[in-house]
Design an enzyme around this catalytic site. Structure first.
Site, PDB file in Angstrom:
ATOM      1  N   ARG A  38       1.005  -1.151   0.025  1.00  0.00           N
ATOM      2  CA  ARG A  38      -0.038   0.167  -0.024  1.00  0.00           C
ATOM      3  C   ARG A  38       0.980   1.282   0.116  1.00  0.00           C
ATOM      4  O   ARG A  38       1.841   1.505   0.860  1.00  0.00           O
ATOM      5  CB  ARG A  38      -0.961   0.122   1.180  1.00  0.00           C
ATOM      6  CG  ARG A  38      -1.686   1.375   1.455  1.00  0.00           C
ATOM      7  CD  ARG A  38      -2.553   1.280   2.364  1.00  0.00           C
ATOM      8  NE  ARG A  38      -3.701   0.585   1.884  1.00  0.00           N
ATOM      9  CZ  ARG A  38      -5.091   0.650   2.458  1.00  0.00           C
ATOM     10  NH1 ARG A  38      -5.235   1.613   3.583  1.00  0.00           N
ATOM     11  NH2 ARG A  38      -5.973  -0.095   2.078  1.00  0.00           N
ATOM     12  N   HIS A  64      -7.384   0.631  -6.307  1.00  0.00           N
ATOM     13  CA  HIS A  64      -7.669  -0.052  -5.031  1.00  0.00           C
ATOM     14  C   HIS A  64      -8.455  -1.399  -5.588  1.00  0.00           C
ATOM     15  O   HIS A  64      -9.606  -1.551  -5.102  1.00  0.00           O
ATOM     16  CB  HIS A  64      -8.612   0.548  -4.085  1.00  0.00           C
ATOM     17  CG  HIS A  64      -8.313   0.035  -2.768  1.00  0.00           C
ATOM     18  ND1 HIS A  64      -7.600  -1.192  -2.512  1.00  0.00           N
ATOM     19  CD2 HIS A  64      -9.023   0.281  -1.574  1.00  0.00           C
ATOM     20  CE1 HIS A  64      -7.739  -1.275  -1.135  1.00  0.00           C
ATOM     21  NE2 HIS A  64      -8.699  -0.469  -0.727  1.00  0.00           N
ATOM     22  N   GLN A 108     -10.131  -4.056  -2.935  1.00  0.00           N
ATOM     23  CA  GLN A 108     -11.323  -3.816  -2.640  1.00  0.00           C
ATOM     24  C   GLN A 108     -12.346  -4.086  -3.646  1.00  0.00           C
ATOM     25  O   GLN A 108     -13.532  -4.583  -3.204  1.00  0.00           O
ATOM     26  CB  GLN A 108     -11.302  -2.239  -2.425  1.00  0.00           C
ATOM     27  CG  GLN A 108     -12.617  -1.613  -1.826  1.00  0.00           C
ATOM     28  CD  GLN A 108     -12.947  -2.013  -0.511  1.00  0.00           C
ATOM     29  OE1 GLN A 108     -12.062  -1.995   0.487  1.00  0.00           O
ATOM     30  NE2 GLN A 108     -13.956  -2.535  -0.318  1.00  0.00           N
ATOM     31  N   ASP A 146     -17.393   6.853  -1.077  1.00  0.00           N
ATOM     32  CA  ASP A 146     -16.245   6.795  -0.137  1.00  0.00           C
ATOM     33  C   ASP A 146     -16.045   8.147   0.277  1.00  0.00           C
ATOM     34  O   ASP A 146     -16.477   9.174   0.018  1.00  0.00           O
ATOM     35  CB  ASP A 146     -14.874   6.323  -1.292  1.00  0.00           C
ATOM     36  CG  ASP A 146     -13.821   5.908  -0.477  1.00  0.00           C
ATOM     37  OD1 ASP A 146     -13.727   5.774   0.670  1.00  0.00           O
ATOM     38  OD2 ASP A 146     -12.797   6.021  -1.295  1.00  0.00           O
ATOM     39  N   CYS A 193     -16.408   1.332   1.270  1.00  0.00           N
ATOM     40  CA  CYS A 193     -15.132   0.516   1.455  1.00  0.00           C
ATOM     41  C   CYS A 193     -14.765   0.630   2.958  1.00  0.00           C
ATOM     42  O   CYS A 193     -13.889  -0.241   3.111  1.00  0.00           O
ATOM     43  CB  CYS A 193     -13.942   0.878   0.329  1.00  0.00           C
ATOM     44  SG  CYS A 193     -13.370   2.573   0.612  1.00  0.00           S
ATOM     45  N   ARG A 249     -13.332  -8.923   2.162  1.00  0.00           N
ATOM     46  CA  ARG A 249     -11.950  -8.676   1.893  1.00  0.00           C
ATOM     47  C   ARG A 249     -10.992  -9.642   2.108  1.00  0.00           C
ATOM     48  O   ARG A 249     -10.278 -10.199   1.235  1.00  0.00           O
ATOM     49  CB  ARG A 249     -11.620  -7.334   2.681  1.00  0.00           C
ATOM     50  CG  ARG A 249     -12.047  -6.025   2.380  1.00  0.00           C
ATOM     51  CD  ARG A 249     -11.527  -5.496   1.127  1.00  0.00           C
ATOM     52  NE  ARG A 249     -10.371  -5.562   0.794  1.00  0.00           N
ATOM     53  CZ  ARG A 249      -9.580  -4.488   1.047  1.00  0.00           C
ATOM     54  NH1 ARG A 249     -10.055  -3.465   1.645  1.00  0.00           N
ATOM     55  NH2 ARG A 249      -8.081  -4.403   0.844  1.00  0.00           N
TER      56      ARG A 249
END
Ligand code: CP
Ligand code: NVA
Length: 310
Positions: free
Chosen positions: A108, A135, A138, A226, A265, A293
């Site tokens: 990340r 991402h 996700q 988000d 998310c 996830r």
């Protein structure tokens, strides 16, 4: 050839469909087991995943760790500040060293170019755990979640409200690969990178950008939002004010299809991008989405390590 997962396109639609199917099967097969117990076949026994975090994380960190455990392997964490990366060792050298010591790398980071460089020099799979650009892990979990709840992806109608950010980029990418449409309600100045829409449109998806939040959600099967301020971005009152009309409220959800699903998310900012009545309401799938996830990442790892047929 080493299989990296920097974006969803690295896998392609068939592999993503296989990941979703595999995640559903594995999740069902281990129902009721303690969460740290390995799956019966332990396909990653003896394997180690190195995880590098140059940004904060709760879900990505815990779910990758649990995913590897459930596949019979182990993981270790390097954080940007305490590894030599934080003192200027190059991404290329870090990639070469970790490739000699570990079986896969999840990172990340901020600049997507860093993960591309990591993949260029790594001889083991590199997996994107979020960059400023995208991402993908996700979105595998998001697809899994709506499929589990009965949605057929091809032809489905998705709505995004808010910032044109990394999560949205991966949703647009998924639309092209899995053949669904996305209507994006975003204020001027915060549009997503047009390259993602161009690719999805070339693949036959309808990607519509609108300044009208009602037009964005009208008839949608899935409504997604988000945070308005992503990690690494400065807090800006001006941005928050511009985003306000795109806040997901019961009134906006009422414009979507009856029973439409809400996704986020997480982490969420209740009262900013979404109000409590929606995120904690009956149409919200956020806790399944968060749990998924783990199941999604198991499939991503198996795909990257050549253990998923697709
Ligand atoms: N959704 C997500 O990636 O959460 P974390 O930032 O907690 O990993
Ligand atoms: N867009 C958010 C996602 C967090 C999981 C961020 O980049 O901070």
């Amino acid at each position: 050839m080493t299989k990296h997962f920097l974006n969803l396109t690295d896998a392609g639609g068939d592999a993503i469909a296989a990941m979703i199917a595999d995640a559903i099967d594995r999740k069902a097969a281990r129902a009721g087991l303690p969460k740290g117990r390995a799956d019966a076949d332990a396909p990653l026994a003896g394997h180690t995943l190195a995880m590098i975090f140059e940004k904060n994380s709760t879900r990505t960190r815990v779910s990758f760790d649990m995913a590897v455990r459930q596949l019979g392997g182990t993981s270790l964490i390097l954080d940007g500040a305490t590894s030599q990366l934080g003192r200027g060792e190059t991404v290329a050298d870090t990639a070469r060293v970790l490739s000699r010591m570990c079986d896969a790398i999840m990172i990340r980071t901020d600049d997507h170019a860093k993960i591309e460089e990591m993949a260029q020099y790594a001889t083991v799979p590199v997996i994107n755990g979020l960059t400023d650009l995208s991402h993908p892990c996700q979105i595998v979990a998001d697809l899994l979640t709506v499929v589990e709840h009965g949605l057929a992806l091809p032809g489905s109608q998705w709505a995004w409200l808010g910032d044109g950010n990394n999560v949205l980029h991966s949703i647009i990418e998924a639309a092209g690969l899995m053949k669904f449409d996305v209507r994006i309600g975003v204020p001027q100045g915060y549009d997503p990178d047009p390259a993602f829409a161009a690719a999805a449109q070339a693949a036959g998806s309808r990607i519509i950008l609108t300044r009208d939040p009602v037009e964005a959600v009208a008839g949608a099967d899935v409504v997604v939002t988000d945070t308005w301020i992503s990690m690494g971005q400065a807090h800006a009152e001006e941005k928050l004010a511009a985003m306000m009309p795109y806040q997901v409220t019961p009134a906006l959800m009422a414009q979507a299809k009856p029973g439409a699903n809400f996704l986020h998310c997480l982490p969420a900012h209740r009262g900013e991008e979404v109000v409590t009545e929606v995120i904690d309401g009956p149409q919200s799938l956020i806790w399944d989405e968060a749990e998924n996830r783990i199941h999604a990442q198991k499939s991503v790892l198996l795909w990257a390590l050549g253990k998923l047929s697709a």
